[in-house]
Design a protein around this motif. Structure first.
Motif, mmCIF file in Angstrom:
data_model
loop_
_atom_site.group_PDB
_atom_site.id
_atom_site.type_symbol
_atom_site.label_atom_id
_atom_site.label_comp_id
_atom_site.label_asym_id
_atom_site.label_seq_id
_atom_site.Cartn_x
_atom_site.Cartn_y
_atom_site.Cartn_z
ATOM 1 N N ARG A 348 0.812 -1.208 0.000
ATOM 2 C CA ARG A 348 0.000 0.000 0.000
ATOM 3 C C ARG A 348 0.851 1.267 0.000
ATOM 4 O O ARG A 348 0.335 2.365 -0.206
ATOM 5 C CB ARG A 348 -0.918 0.010 1.226
ATOM 6 N N ARG A 349 2.129 1.124 0.267
ATOM 7 C CA ARG A 349 3.000 2.299 0.368
ATOM 8 C C ARG A 349 3.470 2.731 -1.020
ATOM 9 O O ARG A 349 3.955 1.913 -1.800
ATOM 10 C CB ARG A 349 4.192 1.983 1.271
ATOM 11 N N GLU A 350 3.348 4.000 -1.285
ATOM 12 C CA GLU A 350 3.692 4.533 -2.594
ATOM 13 C C GLU A 350 5.159 4.302 -2.922
ATOM 14 O O GLU A 350 5.511 3.946 -4.056
ATOM 15 C CB GLU A 350 3.370 6.035 -2.638
ATOM 16 N N GLU A 351 6.035 4.478 -1.939
ATOM 17 C CA GLU A 351 7.464 4.311 -2.203
ATOM 18 C C GLU A 351 7.805 2.870 -2.558
ATOM 19 O O GLU A 351 8.783 2.613 -3.278
ATOM 20 C CB GLU A 351 8.295 4.793 -1.003
ATOM 21 N N VAL A 352 7.000 1.912 -2.092
ATOM 22 C CA VAL A 352 7.231 0.497 -2.427
ATOM 23 C C VAL A 352 6.682 0.202 -3.821
ATOM 24 O O VAL A 352 7.344 -0.441 -4.649
ATOM 25 C CB VAL A 352 6.596 -0.419 -1.362
ATOM 26 N N ARG A 354 6.381 2.109 -6.217
ATOM 27 C CA ARG A 354 7.153 2.807 -7.241
ATOM 28 C C ARG A 354 8.368 1.998 -7.680
ATOM 29 O O ARG A 354 8.793 2.084 -8.828
ATOM 30 C CB ARG A 354 7.583 4.170 -6.696
ATOM 31 N N VAL A 355 8.954 1.191 -6.757
ATOM 32 C CA VAL A 355 10.196 0.475 -7.108
ATOM 33 C C VAL A 355 9.987 -1.015 -7.338
ATOM 34 O O VAL A 355 10.802 -1.670 -8.007
ATOM 35 C CB VAL A 355 11.259 0.689 -6.011
ATOM 36 N N THR A 357 8.737 -3.133 -9.383
ATOM 37 C CA THR A 357 8.127 -3.197 -10.711
ATOM 38 C C THR A 357 8.624 -4.355 -11.567
ATOM 39 O O THR A 357 8.071 -4.594 -12.637
ATOM 40 C CB THR A 357 8.397 -1.875 -11.455
ATOM 41 N N ASP A 358 9.650 -5.049 -11.134
ATOM 42 C CA ASP A 358 10.122 -6.185 -11.925
ATOM 43 C C ASP A 358 10.245 -7.406 -11.030
ATOM 44 O O ASP A 358 10.074 -7.343 -9.810
ATOM 45 C CB ASP A 358 11.456 -5.869 -12.607
ATOM 46 N N ARG A 359 10.544 -8.536 -11.661
ATOM 47 C CA ARG A 359 10.538 -9.805 -10.956
ATOM 48 C C ARG A 359 11.520 -9.809 -9.776
ATOM 49 O O ARG A 359 11.177 -10.246 -8.667
ATOM 50 C CB ARG A 359 10.870 -10.944 -11.922
ATOM 51 N N SER A 360 12.734 -9.323 -9.989
ATOM 52 C CA SER A 360 13.732 -9.360 -8.923
ATOM 53 C C SER A 360 13.335 -8.469 -7.760
ATOM 54 O O SER A 360 13.528 -8.823 -6.588
ATOM 55 C CB SER A 360 15.093 -8.943 -9.466
ATOM 56 N N ALA A 361 12.762 -7.293 -8.063
ATOM 57 C CA ALA A 361 12.343 -6.388 -6.995
ATOM 58 C C ALA A 361 11.178 -6.960 -6.197
ATOM 59 O O ALA A 361 11.113 -6.823 -4.970
ATOM 60 C CB ALA A 361 11.974 -5.027 -7.574
ATOM 61 N N VAL A 362 10.243 -7.642 -6.884
ATOM 62 C CA VAL A 362 9.104 -8.260 -6.199
ATOM 63 C C VAL A 362 9.580 -9.424 -5.339
ATOM 64 O O VAL A 362 9.141 -9.601 -4.186
ATOM 65 C CB VAL A 362 8.041 -8.706 -7.214
ATOM 66 N N LEU A 394 17.735 -2.135 -2.551
ATOM 67 C CA LEU A 394 17.444 -1.835 -3.954
ATOM 68 C C LEU A 394 18.406 -0.821 -4.561
ATOM 69 O O LEU A 394 18.522 -0.726 -5.780
ATOM 70 C CB LEU A 394 16.009 -1.315 -4.089
ATOM 71 N N VAL A 395 19.065 -0.065 -3.712
ATOM 72 C CA VAL A 395 19.940 0.993 -4.241
ATOM 73 C C VAL A 395 21.395 0.604 -4.041
ATOM 74 O O VAL A 395 21.738 -0.295 -3.276
ATOM 75 C CB VAL A 395 19.658 2.345 -3.540
ATOM 76 N N GLY A 396 22.272 1.304 -4.723
ATOM 77 C CA GLY A 396 23.709 1.105 -4.567
ATOM 78 C C GLY A 396 24.126 -0.302 -4.930
ATOM 79 O O GLY A 396 23.735 -0.858 -5.967
ATOM 80 N N ASP A 397 24.949 -0.880 -4.061
ATOM 81 C CA ASP A 397 25.474 -2.213 -4.360
ATOM 82 C C ASP A 397 24.598 -3.326 -3.812
ATOM 83 O O ASP A 397 25.001 -4.486 -3.753
ATOM 84 C CB ASP A 397 26.899 -2.349 -3.802
ATOM 85 N N GLY A 398 23.391 -2.993 -3.345
ATOM 86 C CA GLY A 398 22.433 -4.016 -2.954
ATOM 87 C C GLY A 398 22.691 -4.652 -1.600
ATOM 88 O O GLY A 398 22.222 -5.775 -1.353
#
Length: 840
Positions: A348-352, A354-355, A357-362, A394-398
């Protein structure tokens, strides 16, 4: 570990109640294979089995895997883990899952069901648990061989018992931390202490508390239902303090099989056990008793299931795959697991959104949502932590930034606070311990594993210390342990009266009583009493003999009415038959009775009579005059008034007795130290601080509801709740809203008469304020109460006013003037004495 059709492992279910040896059997079966994996419902139980295998096979032969702990080599042939952490990607010859009936658990059931349906050893698979899962297990795994093992010992109902009557080696079970704490406090006071086991404790703290119990340092264990699974202890009796629990969703009654799981902790191996109720719960229902004793429970009709083939193409598709319904009616989809709820709230969080959006992020989002919340509350703070972890990964070197992790861990490294504060910090650090074992999420995972483990251990040790301090009286526990082991304790009395039992200071002889050292433990008091009486009795007899033979100079009567002998209180004064005849109440040990107690009382009464006669002379002589038949009526009357006032009599209230007193009778009183004033008769000796304190004490004994002023003051403001007789008894005369000590009042009266001689006006000087201790306005009121009036011509001046004797003549005035004439003291002589300070 998914098994194809070419795999034909032996599948067996070993079912039965607690204490059937199922776990022991499974460990032996695993060690007979070349490799093996066992999944347990609790990290604590997994660690127990790991330690057992290390002792049998050595540390290189086995590894431990839990969400928070990794021990042993990765290539070890045997692995022990929690059910969630089972490494199913590896192939093992043997595989076992303990407590398989937890397939029905609302929160974790789907994990156990997954293992039941899909996890297999290449040679043998074993499921352990309660017989309630038998029908569903046969339906879902028809090829499984089901073996029932009987309980090794008998479990019988023992009825209801008070906490104070529970047998040793009892586990008391409640269903909230507050109830556990309350019961623990009672057991500490009554039985010396108890170990505490809560689900929220870390394994290290829980082990330390269990060791307190197992070692015999305490004989009682107070626990939640966390004790019902996997903790093998020396419990002979289980007492239920409640039969309702909050299961994370609602408060409900325990199911019969849950009662049996907990009650089954009593009686291990071949030793029989009992169960019952306590803390006012009342008896159990007959049908429940029969079910528990006979191990007969309704079979499970459904178990929890969740789709394991998840779709990570989008958050919506992931949630849809989690919501997929099972195809079998006996399987019920898990709807409210913690990770699923976290995913729903995070999505439900907009910041989540927004990012993700693809299989690895999910897929990463799902992994983050599986971070456990060991507080079991799913607070906003936990969701905030998940959001931070997700954004960092999700950012930088993970990986999680080292400084941020250090900051989060360091702020938990505090051992201050109470038990609840430490429990909360341990829950937080366990989450970080879990994160440290996600190797891909940290640059130096090994470092953070050591760091978080060290913090958890530090907090756990502090929590164990707090629990022990609050719920265990170690001295009492040690005394009771010796008493149970040897049947008696060694006691001794030192020269200074100190009493020791088995080297522990437990009290001292004070006077003629045995004072037990302060303790909250009723059990200690009883144990000490039993041991100490053997040596205290003879010592008290010697003390009684010494007191009865002691002279009066060995005793002291203090201002509080306590009789002191050899530095200890041996009696207290109480109200008696008269002001000068108080009662004496000896302070005696319960063992001093009958003739011995009477001898002590008589000796103390004799001392009190002699001490009052010495310190309150001439009151005993006045009492003799009052009863002397040869004395005149006026003399006897004045003696009566003086005795009523404990040495002070008001001239006006004496009703002319002073005027009628014969000269010889007057001299007789004067020889006794009685001074005749204009307004009062008094004994100056009885106005000394020691005598006034004793007079105050005697009046308070006879009139306990009156609050008298402290002795030694020349004047006090009058308290309307205190009678005039009370003020007179402690040496005061009431004037102008104040009470003046009688000798001060007489000196003031003499000064006023001198100053207004021959009708002159008189202005009080500062010496009168110093004499009375009164300010100008209060002194003015006192002077007016003596019968003087302010002169009108001075009424408006700011300076001290002038006074003149009032013209009104009264009978009282005549008596006062006659008294003054008979006193032999002239006005000028009195003023001279006042100025020089020689007037007494």
């Amino acid at each position: 570990m998914q098994c194809g059709p070419y795999d034909r492992p032996k599948v067996m279910a070993v079912l039965g109640p607690t204490n059937t040896g199922k776990t022991h059997f499974a460990v032996e079966r695993m060690l007979s294979h070349r490799s093996g994996l066992m999944g347990f419902p609790l990290r604590l139980l997994a660690r127990e089995i790991y330690d057992r295998i290390v002792a049998l096979k050595g540390p290189r032969a086995v590894q431990l895997l839990t969400g928070e702990e990794r021990l042993g080599p990765k290539d070890a042939p045997f692995t022990v883990s929690t059910v969630e952490a089972m490494p199913l990607e590896r192939r093992f010859a043997f595989l076992a899952v303990d407590e398989i009936q937890l397939c029905a658990d609302d929160e974790r059931g789907h994990v156990f069901t997954d293992r039941l349906l899909h996890a297999r050893g290449t040679e043998e698979t074993l499921f352990l648990g309660s017989d309630v899962i038998r029908p569903l297990l046969k339906k879902l795994i028809p090829e499984a061989e089901v073996v029932t093992r009987p309980r090794l010992s008998t479990l019988a109902y023992a009825g209801e018992a008070k906490l104070t009557r529970l047998p040793r080696r009892t586990a008391v079970v409640a269903f909230s931390a507050a109830d556990v704490y309350q019961l623990g406090e009672v057991v500490r006071r009554q039985r010396g202490g108890a170990a505490i086991v809560l689900g929220a404790l870390s394994p290290r703290t829980r082990n330390a508390q269990v060791e307190l119990y197992q070692s015999g340092e305490v004989d009682y264990l107070i626990a939640t239902d966390a004790v019902g699974m996997g903790l093998n202890m020396d419990v002979g009796h289980v007492a239920f303090a409640g039969l309702e629990k909050f299961d994370g969703r609602r408060r409900r009654k325990l199911l019969p099989r849950e009662v049996a799981q907990i009650a089954g902790r009593a009686g291990r191996h071949l030793r029989d056990g009992t169960f019952g109720t306590t803390a006012g719960l009342g008896p159990l229902a007959e049908e429940l008793i029969e079910a528990v004793e006979g191990h007969q429970f309704a079979p499970l009709e459904q178990i929890r299931w969740r789709n394991g083939e998840l779709d990570f193409r989008s958050v919506a598709q992931l949630m849809a795959s989690l919501d997929r319904e099972p195809q079998l009616r006996c399987l019920v989809r898990t709807r409210d697991a913690l990770d699923h709820r976290c995913l729903s709230l995070m999505a439900r969080r907009e910041e989540v959104r927004r990012v993700a959006t693809d299989r690895s992020a999910v897929e990463l989002l799902w992994q983050v949502c599986q971070i456990p919340d060991y507080r079991k509350t799913l607070t906003e703070a936990h969701l905030h932590l998940l959001g931070q972890v997700y954004q960092h990964l999700l950012v930088g070197d993970g990986v999680l930034p080292g400084p941020w992790v250090a900051q989060m861990v360091t702020r938990l490294e505090r051992t201050d606070g109470d038990i609840d504060a430490l429990v909360a910090r341990i829950a937080h650090i366990r989450t970080w311990t879990y994160l440290s074992h996600r190797h891909a999420w940290l640059d130096d995972a090994a470092h953070w594993q050591e760091r978080t483990r060290a913090v958890e251990d530090k907090l756990s040790d502090a929590l164990h210390e707090r629990l022990t301090q609050r719920f265990v009286d170690r001295r009492t526990a040690a005394l009771l342990k010796r008493l149970h082991a040897e049947g008696e304790l060694f006691a001794s009395v030192a020269k200074d009266g100190g009493v020791e039992v088995d080297g522990h200071p437990v009290g001292r002889l004070e006077g003629l009583s045995f004072a037990v050292a302060a303790t909250d433990a009723e059990a200690e008091r009883r144990a000490v009493a039993m041991a100490a009486r053997r040596v205290v009795g003879p010592a008290l007899k010697q003390r009684v003999r010494a007191l009865v033979e002691a002279g009066d100079d060995a005793f002291l009567l203090d201002d509080e009415g306590r009789v002191i002998w050899e530095g200890a209180v041996v009696a207290r004064l109480v109200a008696g038959t008269g002001l000068l005849k108080p009662g004496v109440r000896p302070v005696l040990d319960e063992s001093i009775v009958n003739g011995t107690a009477l001898a002590v009382r008589e000796r103390l009464e004799a001392f009190v009579v002699a001490d009052l006669a010495r310190r309150l002379a001439p009151l005993p002589e006045l009492a003799a005059l009052q009863n002397a038949g040869a004395a005149s009526a006026s003399l006897r009357g004045l003696a009566f008034h003086l005795l009523e006032g404990l040495g002070t009599a008001d001239v006006g209230e004496a009703g002319g007795l002073v005027e009628r007193l014969e000269p010889e009778s007057r001299r007789r009183l004067q020889r006794l130290g009685i001074r005749f004033g204009v307004h009062a008769l008094f004994a100056p000796k009885l106005l000394r601080a020691d005598a006034l304190a004793l007079r105050r004490l005697l009046w308070r004994l006879a009139h306990p509801n009156q609050v008298l002023p402290a002795p030694g003051q020349s004047s006090v403001k009058r308290d309307g709740q205190v009678s005039a007789a009370a003020y007179r008894a402690i040496g005061y005369r009431l004037l102008g809203g104040h009470a003046l000590r009688v000798d001060i009042a007489e000196r003031l009266s003499h000064a006023l008469r001198q100053g207004t001689r021959d009708g002159a006006s008189f202005q009080p000087g500062p010496e009168l304020g110093g004499l009375t201790g009164l300010g100008r306005h209060d002194l003015d009121r006192v002077i007016q109460d003596f019968g003087y009036r302010r002169c009108k011509r001075h009424a408006a001046d700011d300076a001290a006013p002038h006074f003149r004797r009032a013209q009104r003549r009264t009978a009282r005035g005549k008596r006062e003037r006659a008294n003054a004439a008979g006193s032999g003291n002239g006005a000028f002589a009195v003023l001279a004495q006042l100025r020089t300070g020689s007037l007494n």
